[in-house]
Design a protein around this motif. Sequence first.
Motif, PDB file in Angstrom:
ATOM      1  N   LYS A  38       0.605  -0.949  -0.050  1.00 16.20           N
ATOM      2  CA  LYS A  38      -0.444   0.113   0.288  1.00 16.20           C
ATOM      3  C   LYS A  38       1.183   1.012   0.053  1.00 16.20           C
ATOM      4  O   LYS A  38       0.220   2.232  -0.591  1.00 16.20           O
ATOM      5  N   MET A  49       2.134   2.105  -3.609  1.00 18.62           N
ATOM      6  CA  MET A  49       0.266   2.676  -4.139  1.00 18.62           C
ATOM      7  C   MET A  49       0.813   3.753  -4.066  1.00 18.62           C
ATOM      8  O   MET A  49      -0.384   4.906  -4.139  1.00 18.62           O
ATOM      9  N   ILE A  59      -1.426   4.533  -1.199  1.00 18.40           N
ATOM     10  CA  ILE A  59      -2.542   4.307  -0.400  1.00 18.40           C
ATOM     11  C   ILE A  59      -2.453   5.062   1.035  1.00 18.40           C
ATOM     12  O   ILE A  59      -3.045   5.751   1.744  1.00 18.40           O
ATOM     13  N   CYS A 102      -0.638   3.806 -10.957  1.00 20.97           N
ATOM     14  CA  CYS A 102      -1.111   3.147 -11.407  1.00 20.97           C
ATOM     15  C   CYS A 102      -1.281   3.374 -12.763  1.00 20.97           C
ATOM     16  O   CYS A 102      -0.416   2.626 -13.463  1.00 20.97           O
ATOM     17  N   TYR A 112      -2.375  -3.012  -8.610  1.00 19.57           N
ATOM     18  CA  TYR A 112      -2.651  -3.792  -7.378  1.00 19.57           C
ATOM     19  C   TYR A 112      -3.377  -4.387  -7.358  1.00 19.57           C
ATOM     20  O   TYR A 112      -4.971  -4.154  -7.157  1.00 19.57           O
ATOM     21  N   PRO A 114      -5.401  -6.095  -4.385  1.00 17.53           N
ATOM     22  CA  PRO A 114      -5.163  -6.150  -2.893  1.00 17.53           C
ATOM     23  C   PRO A 114      -5.652  -8.199  -2.961  1.00 17.53           C
ATOM     24  O   PRO A 114      -6.460  -9.008  -2.777  1.00 17.53           O
ATOM     25  N   ASP A 161      -7.862  -8.495  -0.094  1.00 15.12           N
ATOM     26  CA  ASP A 161      -9.033  -9.208  -0.465  1.00 15.12           C
ATOM     27  C   ASP A 161      -9.653  -8.993  -1.450  1.00 15.12           C
ATOM     28  O   ASP A 161     -11.588  -8.673  -1.427  1.00 15.12           O
ATOM     29  N   ARG A 203     -11.711  -7.397  -3.767  1.00 15.57           N
ATOM     30  CA  ARG A 203     -12.606  -5.657  -3.425  1.00 15.57           C
ATOM     31  C   ARG A 203     -12.861  -6.135  -5.379  1.00 15.57           C
ATOM     32  O   ARG A 203     -12.385  -4.725  -5.365  1.00 15.57           O
ATOM     33  N   ILE A 204     -13.584  -6.698  -5.472  1.00 14.90           N
ATOM     34  CA  ILE A 204     -13.888  -6.438  -6.547  1.00 14.90           C
ATOM     35  C   ILE A 204     -14.977  -5.784  -6.738  1.00 14.90           C
ATOM     36  O   ILE A 204     -15.748  -5.776  -5.466  1.00 14.90           O
ATOM     37  N   PHE A 205     -15.770  -5.349  -7.984  1.00 16.95           N
ATOM     38  CA  PHE A 205     -16.811  -4.672  -7.956  1.00 16.95           C
ATOM     39  C   PHE A 205     -18.311  -5.216  -7.794  1.00 16.95           C
ATOM     40  O   PHE A 205     -18.621  -5.820  -8.819  1.00 16.95           O
ATOM     41  N   ARG A 245      -8.550  -7.260 -13.759  1.00 15.47           N
ATOM     42  CA  ARG A 245      -9.107  -6.477 -13.951  1.00 15.47           C
ATOM     43  C   ARG A 245      -8.395  -5.463 -13.496  1.00 15.47           C
ATOM     44  O   ARG A 245      -8.360  -3.961 -14.553  1.00 15.47           O
ATOM     45  N   THR A 246      -7.532  -6.193 -12.899  1.00 14.80           N
ATOM     46  CA  THR A 246      -5.650  -4.887 -13.025  1.00 14.80           C
ATOM     47  C   THR A 246      -4.528  -4.892 -13.848  1.00 14.80           C
ATOM     48  O   THR A 246      -4.435  -3.687 -14.651  1.00 14.80           O
TER      49      THR A 246
END
Lengths: 620, 233
Positions: free
Chosen positions: B45, B48, B50, B74, B80, B82, B84, B86-88, B146-147
């Motif tokens: 993080k 990134m 974050i 990015c 990145y 993550p 967990d 964290r998909i939408f 997705r990334t």
Amino acid sequence: MGFYFAQFLTGLASASALFLVASGLSIIFGVTRIVNFAHGSLYMVGAYLAYSVVNWLPHGVFGFWAAVVIAALAVGVLGAVVEFVLLRHLYRSPELFQLVATFGVVLVIQDAALAIWGPEDIVGPRAPGLDSVVRIFGEPIPEYDLALIVIGPTVLLAVWLVLNRTRWGTLVLAATQDREMAAALGINQTLLFTSVFFLGAFLAGLGGALQIPRETISLLMDLNVIAEAFVVVVIGGMGSVPGAFLAAAIIGELNAFGVLVFPQVTIVLAFLVMAVVLVLRPQGLLGRPEIHAHAPAHVREAPLQPFGHRQRLAVATVIVLLAALPMVAGDFTLVLATDILVFAVFAASLQFIMGTGGMVSFGHAAYFGLGAYGAALVVKHLGGGMVSGLVAAPLAAGLGALLFGWFCVRLSGVYLAMLTLAAAQIVWATAFQWQEVTGGDDGILGVWPPGWLADRTAYYYLALVVCCGAILALRRIVYAPFGYVLRGGRDAPLRMAAIGIDLRRHQWFAFVIAGVFAGIAGGIYVYSKGSVFPDELAIPRSVNGLIMVLFGGIQTILGPIVGALTFTVLEDQLSRLEYWRAILGAVILFVVLIAPQGIVGGLARLADAVTDRSMREAER
Amino acid sequence: MLEVNGINAYYGRAHILHDVSLGVGGGEVVALLGRNGSGKTTTLKTIMQIVPPETGSVHFDGEAITSLATYKVCRKGIGYVPEDRRIFSNLSVAKNLEAGRLPARAGLAEWTEDKLFKLFPNLRERRGNLGHQLSGGEQQMLSIARTLMGNPKLLLLDEPSEGIAPVIVEQMVRTIAELKTQGLSILLSEQNLHFARLVADRAYILETGSIKFAGTLQELESRPEVRDAFLAV
């Protein structure tokens, strides 16, 4: 039959306007998590602007509709500017700051509209080509209403397509769900959020502009529509556009038919529906349950320190100085000082429920007002004296808090805040409309203390004793085990449950305590003014309390007192000026942007930052 | 390609990372090993931005990226994924991919939905499904895909083998190898030494926020005392 159908259509037509405002509010909330109190102001500006542009453009069908679109676009730009200048800096702040900041915008816009368009109500033009009626089942239906009934679903479809069929919509929905992850995927959210504000504000402006042939344009449009729009958004589910449509239709019809059955309580009806929906389905009809996992970082609270000798001495000194005040001050100062004491208790009770209890209340004026009305009603209807009045005040407020609290503690976060607002609006509407008992708009007059307290100085001493006692008692509660439970529940509800504590019951009890203390403040207040009006229950009173808490800093116990002092003196000074609302609004915005932890909190944070840094340096 | 130099990160007053330095070369797969709570996720993080580091610097392709906004990091080419996932969850698989899409980078082949479905065949038939209807393994694949839609040059994978079925873990090993042959650099955090051994060239071991070991996987093999001190449960 024809009559009911006509009524049904009227309901749908008003639902369209309501939907436009509410959908914008909902979209903005969904993405930015900001409860935009200024949304009603954008609606109002839309109406005023459309009126001006219509007069400026050549009269005709084209002129009218061009004016509507131009006004809506201009309001969209205004919304984007507000986001860019102000709200962008508050995305990581707690709800309170965002709400108070947007209320600052309400004040500024209100005075700006007053300066530009004047205080008189304006009757808008009729829509050319749609200015007559058609007969359906023999009943006359305005053509313009039919146009609105078409426009509502058309806009719904358009917004739905934009959100679900464009890349922009996909990014908006992604950011709505998880801002941090969206950033990690390279999505520039600053741009995205500004464009969302543009769209939301555009819809509000459109709603306002479309309203001008139906409604007189006035400076009251902003707060009138915002309460209803909140209700619609909450019933539909925050962030859901189809939900806003459904809820707007429900509220529109409820108003249309409610008028026939209970003409006096239509406002109450809407809020009752909202309360029922929230308790049965907390996320709203079409809303999705909130995902708390990735909430923005919260303001860190320093552990509360009990007072040491030095602080006790300081408190004692302040009390002695306050007691000595009448020797030097005149009547006018004593009245102001009494007000400050009253609002210090009011703000302290609000800080208690928000800071210690972790429950944001947007409708705390309800309990202040219930206290004031409780005392006044005892005097008016039961012929009671001051003592019974002052006993009735916390009792009435406590009973109100007992009732509303039962519903409210079932929710959390923004939904809880909305329900407290709804509760306050129910109480306000009752006081406003129940003419026989509360005197309605005329209020209750002649609530004076008995002769031996009629003197300003004597009454000041009464207020001093009661208010200092109340604040010390509240402080005692915060430091008692009960206070520990509340703070634990605020920070880690699951852990509190895991060690066997019925948190909801504690929160309910805390809600009642906050209500009782607000009621005490209301009781002292009513006897110092001699009268009470529904204004004491209205949204601005609640927001004033929030501003006081914010001025002082939400996580400090002394904060509300400093906040009440600052705000009351400020308001007293400013209200002598012409555009005092705008100035007050600017001050609020300044505080929110410059000292987001309030005055006391800001100083504490400064000290904190210094020790933090030296700690880290010492470590190296 | 990636150089992390002496970063210190805090959560409030808690000092999480102590002078962490590490590097990833072009086309390299590097594992960041360590137990739960050792600071692996925070390190990623921090890269990134974050969690921006208090002191120290992060350079990517020779350019300082410390204190850049996350979205700009990015867009520089760091992807990145993550821990967990964290998909939408309210968006379909196709829209999740769309949300991650960024323009192609010069000199690199562009990732398309079709190429990604070849890499993760399970996702193809789930194209229209909403995120929350996927299994854990599918969510992990979607999160990586997705990334990749952002065409990164460096991929940060936070615990890719965590909480998914053994058969999917095997697939993950093949995927990482495949991505490596395509020239992607990868920094992955892991608790599972076995998994790291299958995919990584080099490893760092992180313990209570400081680097305790840096070297190749073979070196780590030859020093069981290091492994036992910092990785054994």
